[in-house]
Design an enzyme around this catalytic site. Sequence first.
Site, short mmCIF file in Angstrom:
data_model
loop_
_atom_site.label_atom_id
_atom_site.label_comp_id
_atom_site.label_asym_id
_atom_site.label_seq_id
_atom_site.Cartn_x
_atom_site.Cartn_y
_atom_site.Cartn_z
N HIS A 37 0.99 -1.33 0.33
CA HIS A 37 0.45 -0.23 0.01
C HIS A 37 0.85 0.83 -0.15
CE1 HIS A 37 -3.11 -2.75 2.51
NE2 HIS A 37 -3.55 -2.70 1.26
N LYS A 90 -15.87 -7.29 4.18
CA LYS A 90 -14.36 -7.68 5.14
C LYS A 90 -15.44 -7.63 6.50
CE LYS A 90 -11.33 -7.15 1.44
NZ LYS A 90 -10.42 -6.75 1.25
N ARG A 146 -1.84 -6.06 -7.94
CA ARG A 146 -1.27 -6.84 -7.81
C ARG A 146 -0.64 -8.43 -9.21
NH1 ARG A 146 -3.03 -8.36 -2.28
NH2 ARG A 146 -5.21 -8.34 -3.17
N SER A 151 -3.26 -7.96 3.26
CA SER A 151 -3.57 -7.25 4.10
C SER A 151 -4.41 -8.60 5.28
CB SER A 151 -4.67 -6.44 5.14
OG SER A 151 -4.05 -5.61 4.48
O1 PNS Z 1 -8.64 -2.69 0.44
P1 PNS Z 1 -9.86 -2.92 0.02
O2 PNS Z 1 -10.82 -3.90 0.82
O3 PNS Z 1 -9.45 -4.45 -1.59
O4 PNS Z 1 -10.49 -2.10 -0.65
C1 PNS Z 1 -11.98 -2.56 -1.94
C2 PNS Z 1 -12.88 -0.82 -1.43
C3 PNS Z 1 -13.21 -0.50 0.19
C4 PNS Z 1 -12.27 -0.10 -1.63
C5 PNS Z 1 -14.11 -1.48 -1.87
O5 PNS Z 1 -14.47 -2.33 -1.19
C6 PNS Z 1 -14.90 0.25 -1.88
O6 PNS Z 1 -14.36 1.22 -2.91
N1 PNS Z 1 -16.03 0.19 -0.78
C7 PNS Z 1 -16.79 1.23 -0.57
C8 PNS Z 1 -17.98 0.89 -1.28
C9 PNS Z 1 -17.96 1.32 -2.96
O7 PNS Z 1 -18.01 2.56 -3.11
N2 PNS Z 1 -18.92 0.40 -3.31
C10 PNS Z 1 -19.19 0.35 -4.59
C11 PNS Z 1 -18.01 -0.45 -5.76
S1 PNS Z 1 -17.88 -0.68 -7.55
#
Ligand code: PNS
Length: 172
Positions: free
Chosen positions: A21, A45, A95, A132
């Site tokens: 990150h 999560k 990744r 993570s």
């Molecule tokens: O580190 P992660 O868990 O891979 O991050 C994923 C995250 C939190 C960036 C993604 O799930 C997200 O953007 N969540 C916010 C909700 C949202 O915008 N949902 C619509 C996705 S198209």
Amino acid sequence: MNSSVTSVLYPGSFDPLHLGHVDVVEQGVELFGRVTVVAMYNPSKPSGIFTIDERVAMIRDSLAHLPTVSVEAFDGLAIHAADQFNADFILKGLRNAGDFEIEQQMAHTNHSVSGVRTVFVPCRPDQVFLSSRFVREIAQHGGDVSHLVPAPVASELARIFPSATHSTGSPS
Ligand code: PNS
């Protein structure tokens, strides 16, 4: 030279932040100028370690060397966070092909809903294995993750999981 500064939003769960990150944030600063790192509530999560406030504190400590980076918490959609923090784009690190499949779908969805674009940067080749989830699993079972996470995260993990070793080099 173009002197305007572009601002990008780097959203994630960051539970916890790891060195992959940090590399993505550093690439964001180099390419765009300003990065807002947003620790998001991710209902898919729920089994994490740290509260959002703890994550934000650790991310701030870990990125203190980058003056154009700010760190925030957000409960909601990434597109709304981009709007709230005046970001021009969403930034994501990739990744592998698995990440690309998920992230491409999210990028298209976010663009179709709000018009905000997502830019992808490749993770460092020596860090493509970092996640993570595995950092959490190893730390929870007493393994050494101090070479995978920034120092403030390593010390928090060691505080919570005191049995976690710190590179003694002598397996028992
Ligand atoms: O580190 P992660 O868990 O891979 O991050 C994923 C995250 C939190 C960036 C993604 O799930 C997200 O953007 N969540 C916010 C909700 C949202 O915008 N949902 C619509 C996705 S198209």
